[in-house]
Design an enzyme around this catalytic site. Structure first.
Site, short mmCIF file in Angstrom:
data_model
loop_
_atom_site.label_atom_id
_atom_site.label_comp_id
_atom_site.label_asym_id
_atom_site.label_seq_id
_atom_site.Cartn_x
_atom_site.Cartn_y
_atom_site.Cartn_z
N LEU A 66 0.79 -1.23 0.02
CA LEU A 66 0.19 0.05 -0.08
C LEU A 66 0.83 1.23 -0.21
O LEU A 66 1.77 1.43 0.75
CB LEU A 66 -0.82 0.10 1.44
CG LEU A 66 -1.79 -1.34 1.39
CD1 LEU A 66 -1.89 -1.56 2.86
CD2 LEU A 66 -2.87 -1.00 0.66
N CYS A 67 0.66 2.04 -1.00
CA CYS A 67 1.29 3.36 -0.85
C CYS A 67 0.26 4.48 -1.41
O CYS A 67 -1.11 4.05 -1.48
CB CYS A 67 2.47 3.46 -1.89
SG CYS A 67 2.52 3.12 -3.47
#
EC number: 5.3.1.34
Length: 152
Positions: A66-67
């Site tokens: 996740l970014c």
């Protein structure tokens, strides 16, 4: 039971916490690769590379990165031999990532999708399995090219 690796950069910590809770409520084991043991907060390439190697080394069956957009994480994870990471922002792509491409890792963007959709995407991906069939030769060709590139 699936063992899931999860990793986030600073842009996606809240989404990581939401997804971790969701996975734990499903009874899954979740290991967080967002931080290194020294207490440092690594940048996303460090997180993605470490998580991808944990998948490659058999510590976990699947990984979630996740970014802000999921783009950088997926690029880095795909640098690790044997890893197939897919950026997914809808349930259909998540299903196809598994069913057609045998992707062990998905990358999601906290600035692109909300937490409820993220849970739906992760759920669709977890419920999907590689179908083989006509996709098997394609995945084998991906591995072939990966091997070729490593010997150039």
């Amino acid at each position: 039971m699936l063992s899931i690796a999860i990793g986030a950069d600073s842009a996606a910590i809240d989404l990581k916490n939401t997804i971790t809770d969701y996975l734990q409520q499903k009874g899954l084991t979740v290991t967080d690769y967002s931080y290194d043991p020294s207490g440092e907060n690594p940048i996303y390439p460090d997180v993605a590379y470490t998580l991808a190697h944990a998948i490659k080394d058999g510590k976990h069956q699947r990984g979630i990165l996740l970014c802000g957009t999921g783009i950088g994480m997926s690029i880095v994870a795909n640098k690790v031999n044997g890893i197939r990471a897919a950026q997914c922002h809808d349930t259909y792509s998540a299903q196809r990532a598994r069913k057609s491409n045998d992707a062990q890792v998905i990358a999601l963007g906290a600035r692109v999708i909300g937490p409820e959709l993220a849970k739906e995407i992760v759920g669709a991906w977890l419920e999907s399995e590689f179908e083989g069939g006509g996709s098997a030769p394609k995945v084998e060709k991906i591995s072939y090219y990966e091997h070729q590139e490593n010997h150039r």
